[in-house]
Write an enzyme that holds these catalytic residues in place. Sequence first.
Site, PDB file in Angstrom:
ATOM      1  N   HIS A  31       0.866  -1.191   0.000  1.00  0.00           N
ATOM      2  CA  HIS A  31       0.000   0.000   0.000  1.00  0.00           C
ATOM      3  C   HIS A  31       0.902   1.240   0.000  1.00  0.00           C
ATOM      4  CE1 HIS A  31      -3.502   2.338   0.337  1.00  0.00           C
ATOM      5  NE2 HIS A  31      -3.900   2.071   1.563  1.00  0.00           N
TER       6      HIS A  31
ATOM      7  N   ASP B 149      -2.675  -1.440  12.472  1.00  0.00           N
ATOM      8  CA  ASP B 149      -3.634  -1.574  11.367  1.00  0.00           C
ATOM      9  C   ASP B 149      -4.574  -2.722  11.737  1.00  0.00           C
ATOM     10  OD1 ASP B 149      -4.939  -1.432   8.904  1.00  0.00           O
ATOM     11  OD2 ASP B 149      -3.363  -2.481   7.784  1.00  0.00           O
TER      12      ASP B 149
ATOM     13  N   CYS C 159      -3.679   3.642   9.439  1.00  0.00           N
ATOM     14  CA  CYS C 159      -4.149   4.042   8.101  1.00  0.00           C
ATOM     15  C   CYS C 159      -5.659   4.178   8.026  1.00  0.00           C
ATOM     16  CB  CYS C 159      -3.648   3.065   7.050  1.00  0.00           C
ATOM     17  SG  CYS C 159      -4.332   1.399   7.215  1.00  0.00           S
TER      18      CYS C 159
HETATM   19  N1   CP Z   1      -6.270   3.767   4.454  1.00  0.00           N
HETATM   20  C1   CP Z   1      -7.007   3.453   3.360  1.00  0.00           C
HETATM   21  O1   CP Z   1      -6.474   3.062   2.318  1.00  0.00           O
HETATM   22  O2   CP Z   1      -8.334   3.616   3.524  1.00  0.00           O
HETATM   23  P1   CP Z   1      -9.476   3.134   2.529  1.00  0.00           P
HETATM   24  O3   CP Z   1      -9.511   1.634   2.580  1.00  0.00           O
HETATM   25  O4   CP Z   1     -10.723   3.758   3.067  1.00  0.00           O
HETATM   26  O5   CP Z   1      -9.139   3.604   1.141  1.00  0.00           O
HETATM   27  N1  NVA Z   2      -4.410  -3.837   5.681  1.00  0.00           N
HETATM   28  C1  NVA Z   2      -5.690  -3.247   5.362  1.00  0.00           C
HETATM   29  C2  NVA Z   2      -5.508  -1.832   4.952  1.00  0.00           C
HETATM   30  C3  NVA Z   2      -6.786  -1.089   4.640  1.00  0.00           C
HETATM   31  C4  NVA Z   2      -6.554   0.308   4.171  1.00  0.00           C
HETATM   32  C5  NVA Z   2      -6.382  -4.049   4.283  1.00  0.00           C
HETATM   33  O1  NVA Z   2      -5.710  -4.481   3.335  1.00  0.00           O
HETATM   34  O2  NVA Z   2      -7.582  -4.270   4.394  1.00  0.00           O
END
Ligand code: CP
Ligand code: NVA
Length: 308
Positions: free
Chosen positions: A135, A226, A265
């Site tokens: 990400h 997270d 995040c």
């Molecule tokens: N942190 C983040 O990517 O949030 P969303 O899943 O809402 O895009």
């Molecule tokens: N680790 C999480 C981040 C969400 C923004 C996911 O992949 O769902």
Amino acid sequence: MTRHFLNLADAGGNALSAMLNDAIERKEARKDWPKGKVDADAPLSEHVLAMIFEKSSTRTRVSFDMAIRQLGGTSLVMESGSMQLGRGETVADTAKVLSRMCDAIMIRTDHHDKIEELAANATIPVINGLTDLSHPCQIVADLLTLIEHGKALPGLEVAWLGDGNNVLNSIVEAAGLMKFNVRVGCPEGYDCDQSFITAAQESGANITIHRDAMEAASGADVIVADTWVSMGQAHADEKIEAMMPFQVNDMIMEQAKNDAVFLHCLPAHRGEEVMPSVIDGPQSLVWDEAENRIHAQKSVLRWAFGQI
Ligand code: CP
Ligand code: NVA
């Protein structure tokens, strides 16, 4: 050469620093403006960003939409289920068609292979809005938030508590590029991707794995959490049980430095990976972090178009 942003290493440390500086300057230049007002120089005027979502999103969707608007361009948002992609049209054909119709693609998907295939077949920039592997856009916003709050990146001690997931992979990647250290506090069996650890260590970052949450947090400048269950993962009771000792609570924050900050995040699960007293407390930077997705994404877009 088309510039794709699939991982932070696609830009490299120097470009990442330049992106962070650009984000700081542009954010300051439009302070107190209405959010929909276009930046004075409109650097991506008349450009169209196509966004594809194969998973849910609030921040990534809104921040990229606002980012391209503020840069003078426009976006179109597509859920893969409503595209022919969702009915079996190939990723490669989708890439070729969108390359003829739009100026850049941002995609949120599951397997990282898919975004690699999209990029391999696109003649316009492809940006990773989250895959199961990484990400990177989130981490540009996280680094921006830390810098804004006076945390110089080189030598910073960042402690991650919880699942070894896509967000952690990109933090570890950033550590190698920006020369900070990561203490990964994570139960056995839930480690992050070894290739990111190896690359960061080869770049001189100190990445250590801790099976004890207090040890991981001890003396840290930044504590990061997270969700324990990422999108696409099963909600297994045994995983939640294994993660419980890695919950970020007041005791964990007390282990960190007095001026330590907390990042997440979002979306957050209060009472699971983080307690309300931390995420809603004075050390939390999560709302700045969320806002900074816009400013970070603008710099990612400008880099992808060769403006940085
Ligand atoms: N942190 C983040 O990517 O949030 P969303 O899943 O809402 O895009
Ligand atoms: N680790 C999480 C981040 C969400 C923004 C996911 O992949 O769902």
